[in-house]
Motif scaffolding. Structure first.
Motif, PDB file in Angstrom:
ATOM      1  N   PHE A   1      32.411  99.533  93.749  1.00 16.01           N
ATOM      2  CA  PHE A   1      31.475  98.482  94.140  1.00 16.01           C
ATOM      3  C   PHE A   1      30.524  98.256  92.972  1.00 16.01           C
ATOM      4  N   GLY A   2      30.578  97.105  92.330  1.00 12.11           N
ATOM      5  CA  GLY A   2      29.695  96.899  91.182  1.00 12.11           C
ATOM      6  C   GLY A   2      29.723  95.481  90.657  1.00 12.11           C
ATOM      7  N   LEU A   3      28.859  95.245  89.653  1.00 11.98           N
ATOM      8  CA  LEU A   3      28.721  93.921  89.051  1.00 11.98           C
ATOM      9  C   LEU A   3      28.885  94.040  87.547  1.00 11.98           C
ATOM     10  N   GLY A   4      29.255  92.934  86.913  1.00 14.40           N
ATOM     11  CA  GLY A   4      29.213  92.865  85.454  1.00 14.40           C
ATOM     12  C   GLY A   4      30.358  93.607  84.786  1.00 14.40           C
ATOM     13  N   GLN A   5      30.052  94.256  83.651  1.00 19.33           N
ATOM     14  CA  GLN A   5      31.075  94.890  82.820  1.00 19.33           C
ATOM     15  C   GLN A   5      31.657  96.155  83.416  1.00 19.33           C
ATOM     16  N   ALA A   6      30.783  96.959  84.086  1.00 14.76           N
ATOM     17  CA  ALA A   6      31.186  98.296  84.503  1.00 14.76           C
ATOM     18  C   ALA A   6      32.471  98.305  85.332  1.00 14.76           C
ATOM     19  N   PRO A   7      32.626  97.438  86.333  1.00 14.90           N
ATOM     20  CA  PRO A   7      33.866  97.477  87.113  1.00 14.90           C
ATOM     21  C   PRO A   7      35.114  97.221  86.261  1.00 14.90           C
ATOM     22  N   ALA A   8      34.967  96.393  85.225  1.00 16.53           N
ATOM     23  CA  ALA A   8      36.103  96.142  84.336  1.00 16.53           C
ATOM     24  C   ALA A   8      36.465  97.413  83.575  1.00 16.53           C
ATOM     25  N   ILE A   9      35.437  98.180  83.178  1.00 10.55           N
ATOM     26  CA  ILE A   9      35.697  99.435  82.464  1.00 10.55           C
ATOM     27  C   ILE A   9      36.372 100.443  83.390  1.00 10.55           C
ATOM     28  N   VAL A  10      35.880 100.512  84.640  1.00  6.66           N
ATOM     29  CA  VAL A  10      36.502 101.406  85.622  1.00  6.66           C
ATOM     30  C   VAL A  10      37.982 101.050  85.755  1.00  6.66           C
ATOM     31  N   THR A  11      38.260  99.761  85.877  1.00  5.46           N
ATOM     32  CA  THR A  11      39.636  99.293  86.056  1.00  5.46           C
ATOM     33  C   THR A  11      40.511  99.685  84.869  1.00  5.46           C
ATOM     34  N   LYS A  12      39.963  99.507  83.665  1.00  8.09           N
ATOM     35  CA  LYS A  12      40.721  99.871  82.461  1.00  8.09           C
ATOM     36  C   LYS A  12      40.952 101.374  82.392  1.00  8.09           C
ATOM     37  N   ASN A  13      39.895 102.145  82.672  1.00  5.99           N
ATOM     38  CA  ASN A  13      40.002 103.603  82.602  1.00  5.99           C
ATOM     39  C   ASN A  13      41.060 104.124  83.565  1.00  5.99           C
ATOM     40  N   ILE A  14      41.150 103.511  84.744  1.00  3.43           N
ATOM     41  CA  ILE A  14      42.140 103.948  85.732  1.00  3.43           C
ATOM     42  C   ILE A  14      43.545 103.767  85.167  1.00  3.43           C
ATOM     43  N   LYS A  15      43.748 102.643  84.500  1.00  3.58           N
ATOM     44  CA  LYS A  15      45.058 102.373  83.899  1.00  3.58           C
ATOM     45  C   LYS A  15      45.328 103.367  82.762  1.00  3.58           C
ATOM     46  N   GLN A  16      44.280 103.611  81.930  1.00  2.00           N
ATOM     47  CA  GLN A  16      44.450 104.531  80.806  1.00  2.00           C
ATOM     48  C   GLN A  16      44.789 105.936  81.274  1.00  2.00           C
ATOM     49  N   LEU A  17      44.182 106.350  82.390  1.00  2.00           N
ATOM     50  CA  LEU A  17      44.436 107.697  82.900  1.00  2.00           C
ATOM     51  C   LEU A  17      45.747 107.758  83.676  1.00  2.00           C
ATOM     52  N   GLY A  18      46.367 106.606  83.891  1.00  2.00           N
ATOM     53  CA  GLY A  18      47.625 106.571  84.617  1.00  2.00           C
ATOM     54  C   GLY A  18      47.477 106.917  86.081  1.00  2.00           C
ATOM     55  N   ILE A  19      46.326 106.614  86.660  1.00  2.00           N
ATOM     56  CA  ILE A  19      46.138 106.876  88.083  1.00  2.00           C
ATOM     57  C   ILE A  19      46.806 105.746  88.860  1.00  2.00           C
ATOM     58  N   ALA A  20      47.789 106.101  89.666  1.00  2.00           N
ATOM     59  CA  ALA A  20      48.578 105.059  90.326  1.00  2.00           C
ATOM     60  C   ALA A  20      48.109 104.825  91.763  1.00  2.00           C
ATOM     61  N   LEU A  21      46.813 104.801  91.982  1.00  2.62           N
ATOM     62  CA  LEU A  21      46.295 104.560  93.333  1.00  2.62           C
ATOM     63  C   LEU A  21      45.877 103.096  93.458  1.00  2.62           C
ATOM     64  N   PRO A  22      45.976 102.545  94.671  1.00  2.00           N
ATOM     65  CA  PRO A  22      45.477 101.177  94.844  1.00  2.00           C
ATOM     66  C   PRO A  22      43.977 101.126  94.549  1.00  2.00           C
ATOM     67  N   LEU A  23      43.551 100.094  93.805  1.00  3.10           N
ATOM     68  CA  LEU A  23      42.133  99.959  93.462  1.00  3.10           C
ATOM     69  C   LEU A  23      41.549  98.732  94.156  1.00  3.10           C
ATOM     70  N   TYR A  24      40.428  98.940  94.838  1.00  7.01           N
ATOM     71  CA  TYR A  24      39.719  97.837  95.476  1.00  7.01           C
ATOM     72  C   TYR A  24      38.405  97.605  94.752  1.00  7.01           C
ATOM     73  N   GLN A  25      38.140  96.347  94.401  1.00  7.08           N
ATOM     74  CA  GLN A  25      36.847  95.984  93.841  1.00  7.08           C
ATOM     75  C   GLN A  25      36.067  95.214  94.897  1.00  7.08           C
TER      76      GLN A  25
END
Lengths: 379, 321
Positions: free
Chosen positions: A223-247
């Motif tokens: 749950f967030g605004l601005g840049q941070a949620p995009a970074i979270v989304t990228k980090n999840i991909k980089q870590l290879g976490i294959a869980l569904p992500l909800y923003q």
């Protein structure tokens, strides 16, 4: 201060020579938005929308012959300034109603004055606490964070997922969203297995996400605004976490997709129908309104965002109420805003009642998924 | 006639709302200016007289505000008791921090106070359970002065201006007391002051505590006046603004600080009409004042007036002759 609508009115009058016939007092709409500062991406489209539609209405002759004058001050997201500007709008500019308060902080700060002075106020901020408990003079048009939480939980339940990990930032939007998620989770049979935090200016959230990976969660909510949620989304991909992500609905803008790039693929979030206007069935009564707003905004200012849509809804609800009640009597105007029924706006269909000063139900949100860099409605 | 300026100031403050009882620029902006006067006059004791810079003063302002807001809303304390608790908390905190912080000088002191301000701000944002987090704490009850509830902008103007006058009066007296002389000695040269037998550490601590008390007091009033507090009213920008007020008005002058506070408050309100150019004009005006009146607005203008006066006096005989 915006006197441009005044100037426009003067030009029109001199051109048509019908000054005497239209000499009715202008309707004064006071506005205080966060056009500069960290929340400017919310306030800027709001102000542009208000200006654009006030111009339009005046070009069509105003409301029942009265021109509209929009008086705006920029709060910069500072609650203290918001309070002073609202006092200035009420005392000095003698406005008939208020539309504004981009952030929940700004809105909550001005409520004591609004209630004391007795002036209709349509807020453009998100948190549910603005209209719960109901305040006599205060209304709001954006979807609440509670609706966003409920929409996400509905989808999780459909997919049979119940162990969730939450990651939020330190902004007001994040904190209030987190509170709603914690509150609603038991109602939907959800258990929170991780509750992680980051600072909104952080540039890497892998530490928190690593913890989430080992928590056994079945899905992640951010749950967030601005840049941070995009970074979270990228980090999840980089870590290879294959869980569904909800923003949250806070990232329902093209900027988020651009920032997160490939990693945004498959991300789901609740969003206003505005972002998927073209995909709605033709029978949907909201579709023509959404497309009209979208086209008009994009012709002038570039990509549309749902935030400007909130200002559109607020302004038009006020205009409809003024048509019925006039602007002279604030109490009557307030009553008419409260009796708004079946008003189709960008956020959904508004049905206000004395108990509900927002008037949207859960259908107003669409659950969308990002596929190939575009929004798709999830059936 | 040491207090002549004070009486003139008091008369102006009292006369304005009598002439314009419902004018926004008098009662609302005036009340904001009044709070800033308390803050600036307090900070001036530390910066102008003791010569110690503080970039974290908004923290004490916030401490007073949050003490009043939290104790009245969450614990139902009477407002005056909450105000007193805020003062005590700010005083103790300032005293505890003063010794280690005021050993530092120049940039290092500025850094330490800056850090202090940031830490307090982070606590306001993060301790959601207590402070309401970034969205703030709403529903602060009105100030209850022995059964009289302050309500409405005009009454608030009265209360805040009375407090501001009290602050100015206290500051004027403090500066002329032995403590004030010790402070000025510290400002002039700390070593020299020590040689003359001034307990410089104690003098600096006193100045720090007193200015923190002024700020916390203003904070309590602010919380009740706004009926709402949120962290962005107490962030670094506010601290910097306070320093600007003191420097703009003229360091080491109580009226200078008050004058700077009023000028900056009015300036912000006046420049709003320029919209996008607001910050540009704001910055340009501040630069102009610092270039042409380096002693500050108040001190610079009074000196200029005095020079003009004496020039007139000197020129008169030659005209007669």
């Amino acid at each position: 201060m915006k006197r441009w609508s005044n100037a426009l009115a003067a030009v029109l009058l001199s051109l048509t020579g019908s000054g005497l016939a239209q000499a009715a007092d202008p309707i004064k709409i006071g506005s205080f938005l966060t056009v500069t500062g960290p929340a400017s991406f919310l306030g800027d489209p709001e102000l542009k929308t208000l200006q654009m539609y006030v111009d339009d209405l005046n070009a069509q002759g105003g409301i029942k012959g009265s021109k509209i004058e929009l008086i705006h001050y920029d709060t910069g997201g500072n609650a203290k300034d918001a309070v002073n500007f609202v006092k200035r709008l009420i005392k000095n500019d003698k406005v008939d109603l208020l539309i504004g308060g981009t952030t929940t902080g700004d809105t909550m700060a001005v409520i004591p004055d609004v209630e004391k002075e007795g002036i209709p106020f349509i807020s453009l901020a998100g948190a549910v606490e603005i209209v719960e408990p109901v305040k006599k003079w205060v209304f709001k048009t954006p979807h609440s964070d509670r609706m966003a939480a409920a929409k996400i939980f509905e989808d999780l339940r459909k997919r049979g997922l119940s162990e969730i990990a939450l990651i939020t930032g330190d902004g007001g939007f994040d904190k209030s969203g987190r509170a709603q998620i914690l509150k609603l989770a038991p109602d939907y049979g959800m258990t929170l297995v991780a509750d992680e935090f980051y600072g909104n200016k952080d540039t890497d959230m892998t530490t928190q996400l690593t913890k989430i990976r080992s928590s056994g969660a079945q899905a992640i909510i951010n749950f967030g605004l601005g840049q941070a949620p995009a970074i979270v989304t990228k980090n999840i991909k980089q870590l290879g976490i294959a869980l569904p992500l909800y923003q949250s609905h806070g990232v329902a803008s093209k900027t988020f997709i651009d920032l997160a790039g490939d990693a945004a693929e498959g991300v789901r979030l609740p969003a206003a129908a505005l972002v998927v206007a073209e995909q709605l069935p033709d029978a949907d009564p909201q579709k023509p309104i959404l497309l009209a707003y979208k086209n008009q905004y994009e012709a002038k200012h570039g990509p549309v965002s749902t935030f400007g849509g909130h200002a559109y809804d607020g302004l038009l609800i006020a205009v409809e109420a003024i048509k019925r009640a006039g602007a002279a009597d604030k109490a009557k105007l307030r009553d008419e805003i409260e009796s708004t029924k079946g008003f189709i706006g960008t956020a959904g269909v508004f049905n206000m009642t004395p108990q509900d000063h927002m008037g949207l139900n859960l259908d107003a949100f669409k659950l969308v998924e990002i596929r190939k860099g575009a929004w798709k409605i999830v059936e | 006639m040491r207090l002549a300026g004070f009486y003139a100031f008091a008369a102006t403050v009292a006369l304005l709302p009598a002439l314009f009882p419902d004018n926004y620029f008098v009662v609302v902006v005036g009340a904001s200016a009044g709070l800033n006067v308390i803050l600036a006059v307090g900070l001036n004791l530390l910066m102008g007289y003791a010569g110690q810079i503080s970039l974290g003063h908004a923290a004490f302002f916030g401490l007073g505000a949050y003490a009043s807001a939290i104790l009245t809303t969450r614990f139902g304390w009477p407002s005056l008791l909450a105000l007193a608790a805020g003062l005590i908390a700010a005083g103790l905190l300032a005293w505890a921090f003063a010794r280690p912080i005021l050993r530092l000088r120049g940039h290092y002191l500025a850094m330490a106070t800056l850090g202090f301000g940031v830490i307090v701000h982070v606590i306001m944002v993060q301790a959601t359970g207590w402070t309401g987090g970034p969205d703030g704490l709403a529903g602060v009850p009105p100030l209850d002065l022995f059964g009289w509830e302050v309500s409405g902008d005009l009454q608030w103007y009265g209360v805040i201006m009375a407090a501001a006058l009290l602050a100015v009066w206290l500051s004027l007296n403090l500066v002329d007391s032995p403590v004030g002389r010790a402070l000025r000695a510290v400002h002039g040269s700390e070593f020299a002051a020590q040689m003359m037998g001034v307990d410089t550490a104690r003098a600096k601590t006193q100045a720090f505590v007193v200015s923190a008390l002024f700020a916390a007091f203003a904070g309590s009033l602010f919380a009740h006046q706004q009926a709402f507090v949120s962290p962005d009213s107490f962030d670094l920008t506010v601290s910097v603004e306070l320093v600007t007020m003191v420097v703009l008005g003229g360091l080491a002058s109580t009226f200078g600080a008050a004058c700077g506070a009023i000028a900056l408050t009015l300036l912000q309100q006046a420049l709003v009409v320029f919209e996008d150019y607001e910050m540009l004009i704001h910055g340009a005006l501040l630069m102009a004042v610092m270039i042409f009146l380096p002693q500050g607005l108040f001190v610079g203008l009074t000196q200029a007036a005095r020079r003009l006066g004496s020039a007139l006096v000197r020129s008169r005989p030659s005209v007669a002759a």
